[in-house]
Scaffold this active site. Structure first.
Site, PDB file in Angstrom:
ATOM      1  N   GLU A   1       0.682  -1.200   0.096  1.00 56.71           N
ATOM      2  CA  GLU A   1      -0.097  -0.090  -0.081  1.00 56.71           C
ATOM      3  C   GLU A   1       0.844   1.276   0.095  1.00 56.71           C
ATOM      4  O   GLU A   1       0.606   2.048  -0.716  1.00 56.71           O
ATOM      5  CB  GLU A   1      -0.906   0.057   1.142  1.00 56.71           C
ATOM      6  N   ASP A   2       2.007   1.277   1.026  1.00 57.82           N
ATOM      7  CA  ASP A   2       2.613   2.472   1.059  1.00 57.82           C
ATOM      8  C   ASP A   2       4.085   2.205   1.200  1.00 57.82           C
ATOM      9  O   ASP A   2       4.268   1.033   1.819  1.00 57.82           O
ATOM     10  CB  ASP A   2       2.006   3.547   1.977  1.00 57.82           C
TER      11      ASP A   2
ATOM     12  N   HIS B   1      -1.904   0.933   6.640  1.00 56.33           N
ATOM     13  CA  HIS B   1      -2.087   1.580   5.396  1.00 56.33           C
ATOM     14  C   HIS B   1      -1.009   2.467   5.100  1.00 56.33           C
ATOM     15  O   HIS B   1       0.036   2.300   4.830  1.00 56.33           O
ATOM     16  CB  HIS B   1      -3.524   2.397   5.630  1.00 56.33           C
TER      17      HIS B   1
ATOM     18  N   ILE C   1       2.242   5.166   5.825  1.00 56.00           N
ATOM     19  CA  ILE C   1       3.571   4.950   6.784  1.00 56.00           C
ATOM     20  C   ILE C   1       4.327   6.180   6.615  1.00 56.00           C
ATOM     21  O   ILE C   1       4.383   6.882   5.511  1.00 56.00           O
ATOM     22  CB  ILE C   1       4.230   3.648   6.549  1.00 56.00           C
TER      23      ILE C   1
ATOM     24  N   ASN D   1      -5.880   7.815   6.288  1.00 54.79           N
ATOM     25  CA  ASN D   1      -5.413   7.205   5.200  1.00 54.79           C
ATOM     26  C   ASN D   1      -3.861   7.117   5.327  1.00 54.79           C
ATOM     27  O   ASN D   1      -3.248   6.361   4.926  1.00 54.79           O
ATOM     28  CB  ASN D   1      -5.667   8.179   3.948  1.00 54.79           C
TER      29      ASN D   1
ATOM     30  N   ASN E   1      -0.084   8.210  -3.117  1.00 54.45           N
ATOM     31  CA  ASN E   1       0.868   8.751  -2.189  1.00 54.45           C
ATOM     32  C   ASN E   1       1.919   9.259  -2.805  1.00 54.45           C
ATOM     33  O   ASN E   1       2.444   8.861  -3.551  1.00 54.45           O
ATOM     34  CB  ASN E   1       1.225   7.307  -1.665  1.00 54.45           C
TER      35      ASN E   1
END
Length: 322
Positions: free
Chosen positions: A50-51, A123, A125, A175, A277
């Site tokens: 995700e990140d 999620h 970071i 988020n 992101n």
């Protein structure tokens, strides 16, 4: 006569709305593959990343799992949930060394008496390097609430020591997070509603029900104007600017940090893609933004993970260094 005029007006409005949706979801776009160099899949993260955030030494921390909002089916389709349940997928934080890519990825074991693995859905970071200590701040979707949780990276044992969990009444669906100190950070309150109908309602009407929040060590405060699906967030290298992606808004918001940590918007940068992101290179200050350029394919992917989704990375396109 009046009925015909009214009918014609309604039909015109409907056609305009449908045309707007078609353009918004990028049905008119054709995407061509373009790679600035060699590109390959990093093995070992089979169920999504995700990140990620990278330290100055090249250590990259990656959150891995489907980011199910609030631990329920608020955003993703049923096929997604069936897939993750069938494969017993749990939340993980992985480590990748940019300096030694041949080492591949490694899962970091999380330790701490107060840490709960059961509903751990990481999620966004953020990484903070403080006097030789590496701290991780991670947005976590728990079953009943969203939190920002803090960890210390133990490099010798490849472990994360759970230190704290932060939550508050202003939090709805988080988020991403951007650390500013050992106990302070910005975080994006993505949507107001924690259910599928509410989130679709917000998206379809383009409602500005979100905010950027700041945790000052004691409490959360609202520090921005209302936002529309504020997604990823990052600080400029000198910490004076805050970059926040609005994916439904298809733009990157640029805010100036005031002395009291409240934010003043200085620019809205239209991107014509759905940004996720932003990441700031810790060495050069370059801004990289992960995006989904074709909206309807992205929605298909959210409905079922087997549907491919076009992606792109915008690399310091606008020279936003700081």
């Amino acid at each position: 006569m009046i009925r015909r005029a009214f009918f014609g007006l309604m039909m015109a409005l409907i056609v305009m709305y449908i045309s707007k949706i078609v353009m918004f979801l990028d049905y008119h776009k054709t995407l061509w593959n373009h790679r600035p160099g060699k590109c390959h899949i990093v093995d070992g993260i089979e169920h999504g990343s995700e990140d990620m955030q990278t330290t100055q030494s090249g250590l990259t921390f990656i959150t891995s799992i489907l980011p199910i909002m609030g631990g329920n089916a608020a955003v993703m389709g049923s096929e997604y949930h069936e897939y993750y349940t069938k494969n017993h997928v749990g939340g993980r934080i992985m480590l990748f060394n940019m300096v030694k890519p041949e080492d591949g990825v490694k899962e970091l074991r999380i330790i701490g008496n107060n840490f709960n693995y059961k509903d751990f859905v990481p999620h966004g970071i953020s990484v903070l390097e403080d006097k030789g200590t590496v701290l991780l701040f991670v947005v976590v979707h728990r079953a009943e609430e969203d939190t920002v949780e803090k960890f210390e990276f133990l490099e010798k044992t490849l472990e994360l020591k759970h230190l704290a969990a932060y939550t508050g009444n202003l939090i709805h669906v988080l988020n991403d997070v951007a650390a500013t100190g050992a106990d302070t950070f910005y975080t994006t309150d993505y949507t107001y509603y924690r259910n599928h109908v509410g989130i679709v309602f917000e998206a379809m009407l383009g409602l500005h029900f979100g905010h950027i929040l700041y945790f000052d060590g004691q409490e959360f405060i609202i520090v921005s104007e209302p936002t529309c699906f504020a997604n990823g967030i990052a600080l400029s290298r000198n910490g004076k600017l805050v970059y926040t992606a609005s994916n439904i808004g298809k733009k990157l918001m640029v805010h100036k940090r005031e002395d009291n940590n409240r934010l003043t918007k200085v620019n809205d940068i239209e991107l014509d893609t759905f940004p996720d992101n932003p990441i700031v290179d810790p060495t050069t200050g370059d801004v990289l933004i992960g995006c989904q350029p074709i909206g309807h394919k992205f929605l298909q992917h959210l409905s079922n993970p087997v549907n491919p989704c076009a992606s792109q990375v915008m690399f310091d396109l606008l020279h936003m260094k700081g």
